[in-house]
Motif scaffolding. Structure first.
Motif: not given
Length: 231
Positions: A191-197, A204-205, A228-230
């Motif tokens: 239901e949710v994906f988060e991709f973190w770089q 961070h992105d 986009r998340l903080m």
């Protein structure tokens, strides 16, 4: 007895730092489909020097909300979700029976990337679980039978070893090991994906794909919104 304060001081944990500078994550560069974006990152992780990039932290919670986390292995991923296998009578199995929601985290230090996937959880069919069970190494099949109840208290390691050896005699190499009824697969329905770089200075992105209802859509009732998340 060693003073924990002294240990912390000796290793100077508060000053340990790593600067993340290996990549960026721009909205314009990601696939609008989170499953395809996952495959893109995962294929890259498989080719990297990351050890066991398919290892992921699985977080569950009891009906009362008490959390629990452990490492499991991602064994299948497609447009239906992320699959892992377990003993149904384990702690995580008990959690999922009471509260069928979970989140997994894959962290790839070599790439300075991580992916979170959250959603409801369902059991695989008995046929799917049986097919995978018999694809495992013989020793792993026997070990699954021996570890009952998983997470249960035993007095010594020898108890486990003796049970394992007894089952090896019952099911020698080359024989068919029946899949235990208490063992099988789970599928997380995202239901949710988060991709973190990781980025320099902890800026961070983070891009989140969130599944939302789309009452105006003609061909589908669902869509993914990218935010986009903080950091």
């Amino acid at each position: 007895m060693t003073d924990l304060t002294e240990l912390t001081h000796q290793s100077d944990l508060a000053s340990l730092r790593q600067s993340y500078e290996k990549g960026v994550l721009n909205r314009a560069d990601v696939d609008p489909n989170p499953f395809k974006q996952f495959k893109h990152w995962f294929d890259r992780a498989l080719k990297s020097n990351q050890k066991e990039p398919y290892a992921m932290t699985l977080a569950t919670a009891s009906k009362s909300g008490r959390p629990s986390a452990r490492t499991v292995l991602l064994r299948q991923f497609d447009e239906h979700g992320a699959v892992f296998y377990s003993n149904y009578d384990s702690h995580k199995g008990e959690d999922l029976a009471e509260n069928p929601y979970a989140e997994v985290l894959l962290f790839w230090n070599e790439l300075e990337q991580q992916i979170r996937i959250a959603g409801s959880v369902e059991k695989l069919t008995e046929a799917e679980s049986t097919a995978y069970f018999h694809s495992r190494p013989h020793g792993s099949q026997v070990a699954a039978c021996a570890s009952l109840p998983q997470s249960g208290v035993i007095t010594t390691r020898e108890v486990l070893e003796q049970r394992f050896q007894a089952l090896l005699q019952q099911y020698p190499e080359g024989s068919v090991v029946p899949k235990p009824e208490f063992w099988g697969g789970y599928r997380i329905l995202p239901e949710v994906f988060e991709f973190w770089q990781g980025r320099k200075s902890r800026l961070h992105d983070r891009l989140q794909y969130r599944l939302v209802d789309d009452i105006e859509a003609v061909s589908t009732t669902q869509k993914w919104v990218i935010e986009r998340l903080m950091p």
